[in-house]
Design a protein around this motif. Structure first.
Motif, PDB file in Angstrom:
ATOM      1  N   PRO A  73       0.838  -1.203   0.000  1.00 54.20           N
ATOM      2  CA  PRO A  73       0.000   0.000   0.000  1.00 54.20           C
ATOM      3  C   PRO A  73       0.874   1.254   0.000  1.00 54.20           C
ATOM      4  CG  PRO A  73      -0.697  -1.546   1.700  1.00 54.20           C
ATOM      5  CD  PRO A  73       0.617  -2.026   1.180  1.00 54.20           C
ATOM      6  N   VAL A  74       0.361   2.327  -0.574  1.00 59.06           N
ATOM      7  CA  VAL A  74       1.112   3.578  -0.680  1.00 59.06           C
ATOM      8  C   VAL A  74       0.433   4.636   0.185  1.00 59.06           C
ATOM      9  CG1 VAL A  74       1.866   5.386  -2.261  1.00 59.06           C
ATOM     10  CG2 VAL A  74       1.860   3.005  -3.006  1.00 59.06           C
ATOM     11  N   LEU A  75       1.205   5.260   1.056  1.00 56.00           N
ATOM     12  CA  LEU A  75       0.693   6.338   1.895  1.00 56.00           C
ATOM     13  C   LEU A  75       0.501   7.579   1.022  1.00 56.00           C
ATOM     14  CD1 LEU A  75       0.002   7.203   4.821  1.00 56.00           C
ATOM     15  CD2 LEU A  75       2.366   7.908   5.054  1.00 56.00           C
ATOM     16  N   VAL A  76      -0.731   8.081   0.931  1.00 53.60           N
ATOM     17  CA  VAL A  76      -1.022   9.209   0.046  1.00 53.60           C
ATOM     18  C   VAL A  76      -1.403  10.482   0.797  1.00 53.60           C
ATOM     19  CG1 VAL A  76      -1.660   7.794  -1.939  1.00 53.60           C
ATOM     20  CG2 VAL A  76      -3.408   8.440  -0.285  1.00 53.60           C
ATOM     21  N   GLY A  77      -1.656  10.375   2.089  1.00 50.57           N
ATOM     22  CA  GLY A  77      -2.031  11.573   2.830  1.00 50.57           C
ATOM     23  C   GLY A  77      -2.017  11.347   4.324  1.00 50.57           C
ATOM     24  N   VAL A  78      -1.868  12.450   5.049  1.00 49.45           N
ATOM     25  CA  VAL A  78      -1.855  12.437   6.513  1.00 49.45           C
ATOM     26  C   VAL A  78      -2.723  13.590   6.975  1.00 49.45           C
ATOM     27  CG1 VAL A  78      -0.394  12.721   8.558  1.00 49.45           C
ATOM     28  CG2 VAL A  78       0.491  11.536   6.586  1.00 49.45           C
ATOM     29  N   GLN A  79      -3.428  13.372   8.081  1.00 50.24           N
ATOM     30  CA  GLN A  79      -4.145  14.481   8.697  1.00 50.24           C
ATOM     31  C   GLN A  79      -4.190  14.278  10.197  1.00 50.24           C
ATOM     32  OE1 GLN A  79      -8.311  14.855   7.633  1.00 50.24           O
ATOM     33  NE2 GLN A  79      -8.330  12.767   6.875  1.00 50.24           N
ATOM     34  N   GLU A  80      -4.285  15.390  10.907  1.00 55.68           N
ATOM     35  CA  GLU A  80      -4.382  15.367  12.357  1.00 55.68           C
ATOM     36  C   GLU A  80      -5.768  15.872  12.729  1.00 55.68           C
ATOM     37  OE1 GLU A  80      -0.233  16.560  14.155  1.00 55.68           O
ATOM     38  OE2 GLU A  80      -0.715  17.855  12.466  1.00 55.68           O
TER      39      GLU A  80
END
Length: 182
Positions: free
Chosen positions: A117-124
């Motif tokens: 799997p590819v990490l495409v985004g992060v949010q807090e």
């Protein structure tokens, strides 16, 4: 600031300028000092920049700006692991295939390079008064059910002090929420 700067681009730029100056000094002005700078510093920097650029992994973007209230929660509740993950995935990395690839492999979510799997985004965000780091993965070959089976393993892998929640995030995407559990 330095985390958001590509060392490959920096090496290519500085090395390219010094190399051009060295060749210009050699062929046009016959200036031995500038010629040496270009050949002994410019060419190695240029080659180093090319090597870094070839193995560069770009930072993962924030899906939305972090609210002030969430920043305050981060200061109070975030675990060292959550902070380390956030810092690692939002800066340039070198020599890795994908962000968190070794972690996914240990969790059994990446049996082969093609299925990774590819990490495409992060949010807090805030979840029921707790600081939450949400990792959005594009996972076309790993079904949501497999992610959900590994939910407890994900929590223990990124713990202590972390609960994990896995949810669908759209077509072939999965959100992994790492929730601080004070």
């Amino acid at each position: 600031m330095l985390r958001q700067t590509s060392l490959g681009t920096l090496g290519l730029s500085v090395g390219g300028i010094l190399t051009v100056v060295g060749f210009w000094a050699y062929f046009i002005t016959d200036n031995a000092t500038l010629n040496l700078v270009g050949f002994f510093y410019g060419i190695p920097l240029l080659l180093g920049g090319l090597a870094l650029k070839a193995s560069e992994l770009k930072p993962v973007p924030l899906m939305q700006p972090t609210a002030e209230s969430v920043l305050a929660l981060r200061e109070q509740q975030a675990t060292a692991t959550q902070n380390q993950i956030r810092q690692d995935v939002t800066r340039y990395r070198y020599g890795q295939r994908a962000h968190l690839d070794s972690s996914l492999e240990r969790l059994g979510l990446s049996p082969t390079d093609e299925e990774c799997p590819v990490l495409v985004g992060v949010q807090e965000v805030e979840t029921a008064g707790a600081y939450t780091l949400v990792l959005e993965f594009e996972s076309p070959l790993m079904p949501l059910e497999l992610w959900q089976e590994k939910q407890d393993k994900i929590a223990s892998f990124f713990g202590p002090g972390v609960k994990a929640s896995v949810s669908p995030a759209g077509d072939r995407r999965v959100d992994v929420a790492l929730i601080a559990a004070p």
